[in-house]
Design an enzyme around this catalytic site. Structure first.
Site, mmCIF file in Angstrom:
data_model
loop_
_atom_site.group_PDB
_atom_site.id
_atom_site.type_symbol
_atom_site.label_atom_id
_atom_site.label_comp_id
_atom_site.label_asym_id
_atom_site.label_seq_id
_atom_site.Cartn_x
_atom_site.Cartn_y
_atom_site.Cartn_z
ATOM 1 N N ASP A 93 71.117 26.157 13.102
ATOM 2 C CA ASP A 93 69.445 26.579 12.608
ATOM 3 C C ASP A 93 70.127 26.874 11.113
ATOM 4 O OD1 ASP A 93 66.746 26.825 13.493
ATOM 5 O OD2 ASP A 93 66.941 28.142 11.780
ATOM 6 N N CYS B 293 56.997 19.665 19.373
ATOM 7 C CA CYS B 293 55.623 20.136 19.958
ATOM 8 C C CYS B 293 54.426 19.840 19.338
ATOM 9 C CB CYS B 293 55.482 21.618 20.114
ATOM 10 S SG CYS B 293 56.049 22.743 18.572
ATOM 11 N N ASP C 289 65.127 19.436 18.553
ATOM 12 C CA ASP C 289 63.638 19.894 18.712
ATOM 13 C C ASP C 289 63.059 19.983 17.072
ATOM 14 O OD1 ASP C 289 61.153 21.085 19.279
ATOM 15 O OD2 ASP C 289 61.789 22.979 19.815
#
Length: 475
Positions: free
Chosen positions: A304, A402, A349
């Site tokens: 990250d 998402c 993601d």
């Protein structure tokens, strides 16, 4: 607090949400901490009003002549959502005590006038600029998709940590705690709890022991599509909060069985005591239980760009009894050189609008702007291209968002495929053969898939909105 005072408080909270980037839940908690006189029933009533208004915001703004302030939206909700007549609304706006001031002539006129025919985007409850996107994606079903995304409150989905326990075992734990879990239809590791009343999952012993994590079923499905197996080198390229990192880490562990998680009687040990006990000065005591040490069956790397997010994953890994190599990713993609063309699986993601989670955070729908979609698309293309460099020949790349919007999902997948001929689409039906997916998932999700792409949504699958595209490096 009086009913009128609760309305005034709700209006104030709504104004705070409008001027903040914080989730509505955080703003509500901050208001409660700053106003200790409000009891639990008061806070619940205020929260209910706030969420009612946010979910119906487009319709309320329209009804109130374009006004977006908290007071106007609360007044509109009393008329359009609660169905109160004018005299009752005026009684709640007398200006007495801590209640809101009396209605103005304009406000009175808005709630007594005929609303007329609502534009499609208002009736659907969506921001106007995303309607065309929904129409292209869902055709005649777009209004039903919009309603399920914006109107109902989402349930609480849990992922059972199969490295520590079984689904049956957690069902029993939750039942003992007074809850009524049901199996999720697609993820074989999932359980679902009703959001009414909202359960305090983190206070449960099952959570503290690492037996469960809060994770939407759609997010669980995205993990299972990776096809991770013990022995693989796996990269979670955008770890974020770590939900998928934990799911991937679990895939590398042996699955717990009923026998494995059952309590075995501790073997006694002899401890010396001056009063004896065994005739030789020893007292027999139960052998202390050893904490299980679980070595990962995969090499899992979680990246990250924000160190704080990585730090927040550490206690979650410890609670779950799994491990991952947490690494800070450079702003330009640096820090991954040792893994180039080494990974069996790379999960991306990608940062997105989060539009698939609007049933959980409806306030985000009204904060989103068209320019943000364009920015996110460009960022996704960049990130996906960098992450693809880590996949070894024959390895799998899974792109996930998402989001419900084509401007992020299909647009990014199209751009990646055009620029990366070394990757071939892998049919979703092949990825659905992986563990932890139910037979129903293989049938239903296989039918929903469009080749190597899969879209989940509240209306079609009962999950948050997710998009996934699966690839295999062939060159």
């Amino acid at each position: 607090m009086t009913p009128a005072a609760r309305l005034a408080a709700a209006a104030s909270v709504l104004d705070s949400i409008a001027h903040s980037r914080q989730p509505a839940e955080v703003v509500l908690k901050a208001w409660g901490a700053a106003n200790r006189y409000a009891g639990s029933k008061d806070r619940r009533a205020i929260a209910d009003r706030v969420y009612k208004v946010i979910r119906a915001r487009g319709r309320l703004v329209w009804a109130m002549g374009g006004r977006e302030d908290g007071r106007a939206l609360v007044i509109g909700s009393l008329s359009l959502i609660d169905g109160l007549p004018l005299d009752e609304i005026e009684a709640l706006h007398s200006g007495d005590g801590y209640g809101p001031r009396p209605l103005s002539k304009q406000e009175r006129g808005r709630i007594t006038s005929a609303p007329g025919e609502l534009p499609g985007w208002v009736a659907a409850g969506l921001p106007e600029f995303v309607v065309e996107d929904f129409k292209i994606t869902f055709g005649d079903r777009w209004t039903a998709e919009a309603h399920e995304l914006m109107a109902p409150r989402a349930p609480i989905d849990l992922r059972v940590n199969l490295a520590k326990t079984t689904v049956e075992g957690v069902e029993a734990e939750l039942a003992e705690a007074g809850l009524s879990p049901t199996r999720t239809p697609w993820s074989a590791a999932g359980l679902r709890l009703s959001a009414e009343p909202p359960p305090n999952v983190q206070a449960l012993e099952a959570f503290k022991q690492g037996h469960i994590e809060i994770q939407d079923e759609g997010s669980q499905v995205a993990c299972w599509l990776t096809g991770v197996q013990p022995g693989m080198t796996v990269v979670d390229y955008c770890a974020g909060g770590g939900g998928k990192t934990l799911g991937l880490a679990m895939l590398g562990q042996p699955v717990a069985t009923k026998a494995a998680v059952a309590e075995a009687p501790a073997a006694p040990v002899a401890v010396w005591s001056p009063v004896g006990g065994d005739g030789q000065g020893a007292v027999v005591q139960p052998k202390p239980k050893a904490k299980p040490v679980v070595e990962s069956g995969i090499r899992l790397f979680a990246y990250d760009v924000v160190q704080k997010r990585l730090d927040n994953i550490r206690p979650r890994l410890a609670r779950a009894g799994v491990s991952a190599d947490l690494r800070l990713l450079g702003q330009n993609g640096g820090g991954v050189e040792d893994l180039v063309r080494q990974a069996d699986v790379v999960l991306v993601d990608a940062p997105c609008s989060g539009s698939g989670t609007w049933r959980r955070r409806p306030e985000d729908a009204w904060r989103l702007k068209p320019a943000e979609i364009e920015r996110l698309h460009a960022l996704q293309v960049q990130i996906l291209g960098r992450a693809a460099e880590l996949v070894k020949p024959g390895g799998r790349l899974v792109f996930v968002t998402c989001s419900m919007l084509r401007g992020e999902n299909e647009a990014t997948a199209d751009a990646f495929e055009e620029n990366n001929p070394a990757f071939s689409p892998l049919p979703v039906v092949e990825a659905l053969k992986a563990a932890n997916l139910t037979d129903a998932a293989r049938e239903r999700l296989g039918a929903l898939a469009e080749g190597h792409r899969l879209r989940l949504s509240p209306a079609s699958t009962g999950t948050d909105g997710f998009f996934a595209a699966v690839y295999e490096r062939t060159a």
